[in-house]
Scaffold this active site. Sequence first.
Site, PDB file in Angstrom:
ATOM      1  N   LYS A 166      42.419  49.854 -32.625  1.00  0.00           N
ATOM      2  CA  LYS A 166      42.349  51.094 -33.400  1.00  0.00           C
ATOM      3  C   LYS A 166      43.209  51.058 -34.653  1.00  0.00           C
ATOM      4  CE  LYS A 166      40.492  54.349 -30.212  1.00  0.00           C
ATOM      5  NZ  LYS A 166      40.528  53.680 -28.880  1.00  0.00           N
ATOM      6  N   GLU A 194      42.067  63.322 -34.371  1.00  0.00           N
ATOM      7  CA  GLU A 194      41.843  63.809 -33.030  1.00  0.00           C
ATOM      8  C   GLU A 194      42.148  62.672 -32.075  1.00  0.00           C
ATOM      9  OE1 GLU A 194      39.564  62.430 -34.920  1.00  0.00           O
ATOM     10  OE2 GLU A 194      39.059  60.853 -33.469  1.00  0.00           O
ATOM     11  N   SER A 247      39.659  44.533 -26.326  1.00  0.00           N
ATOM     12  CA  SER A 247      39.968  45.555 -27.324  1.00  0.00           C
ATOM     13  C   SER A 247      41.391  46.090 -27.235  1.00  0.00           C
ATOM     14  CB  SER A 247      38.970  46.715 -27.221  1.00  0.00           C
ATOM     15  OG  SER A 247      38.937  47.220 -25.897  1.00  0.00           O
TER      16      SER A 247
END
Length: 403
Positions: free
Chosen positions: A94, A116, A389
């Site tokens: 991310k 968010e 990930s």
Amino acid sequence: MSSILKSLSYSPGRFGPYGGRYVPETLMVPLFELERGYELAKSDPSFQARLADLLKNFAGRPTPLQFAERLTNKLGGPRIYLKREDLLHTGAHKINNAIGQGLLAVKMGKPRIVAETGAGQHGVASATVAAQLGLECTVYMGTDDMARQSPNVSRMRILGAKVVGVDSGSRTLKDAINEAMRDWVTNVRSTHYLLGSVLGAHPYPTMVRDFQSVIGREAREQILASEKRLPTHLFACVGGGSNAIGLFYHFLRDREVKMIGIEAGGRGTGSGEHAARLGAAQGFTGARPGVLHGTYTYVLQNEDGQISATHSISAGLDYPAIGPEHAWLADEKRAEYFAMSDNAALDAARLLCRSEGIIPALESAHALAGLIERLPSLHKNDLVILNLSGRGDKDMDTYSRLL
Ligand SMILES: *Cc1c(COP(=O)(O)O)cnc(C)c1O
């Protein structure tokens, strides 16, 4: 395939029939501005230099592409490589997107970001980048999620972000997105909305994909260097779909490379038990095309179009819509999608811990579970890249309870 290429190069914001910009009028101007700002950044050498510098020296890129020897031997099938996004600062892919959009906010003269978050991973990445770049940061989070993910709430606050609890609806991610959008509309002059996956109205799905496509660009070079050939299969988990499309994107034109996205199969096929938006062939119910949060894509919904509740053991996969580019790749059969259950993900996580000494994020464990499911149809001379990930620190409570 030719229609995919056409869609990739000629109609920005559309992936076949999917994507687009389904928002209230008040958001159209900010979205045009953002699209323009992003276009300028793409060809701005100083922006690109700063992005490359932060990805390398702040986030820790390039990440290794590691040959998983013991896992390969244990499974007895194809050679398996792991793309180690789990080694990045803040523990997951991310940060790639958060850095890109944070720099864009600076370039556009916006001193404040809103974001968010569901599990808190994107909130932590946003708060981290905001601190690094000197931006003000507000993160919206459902109050149920805040209770479940309190360590991440503390992390964001320590980094200087304001965390705002959202008490409406299901008090989870989709309600937090509604609030973040409301904040953005109200404060659009000073504020950039840092969206966390390949979702939302154009330009977000394209922009977030571009920022994440560094994963596949590196992986392609790395596999060619170590194996002198392209992989035969790519595996990645799919929440919104940013780590998956990040890996897939630079292989889309290589037709011989098969791409497999794994969704959350949760506890079963009934409504509310899963987050398998593309799992109809496996009997998962409730998904059809519709609009959620500004984009047209497959959405889990009831007959009246009300958004369904979803369930996954991994919060990062627990969302009722899928990125529009994945909807298109699925329709075109350029990529293939299926779901794996909570329990299969737990088994896969245990296997990776014991065979490689890597505790994966529960999301990434779904990708490995999907690979294990596929083993019977894979050959020894196949070559797999599996996107790891994120790391499992955030999931230690779940692991200690269930493993
Ligand atoms: C958030 C998250 C995901 C899911 O998001 P995508 O946009 O589908 O990549 C997957 N893995 C990890 C570790 C995450 O934190």
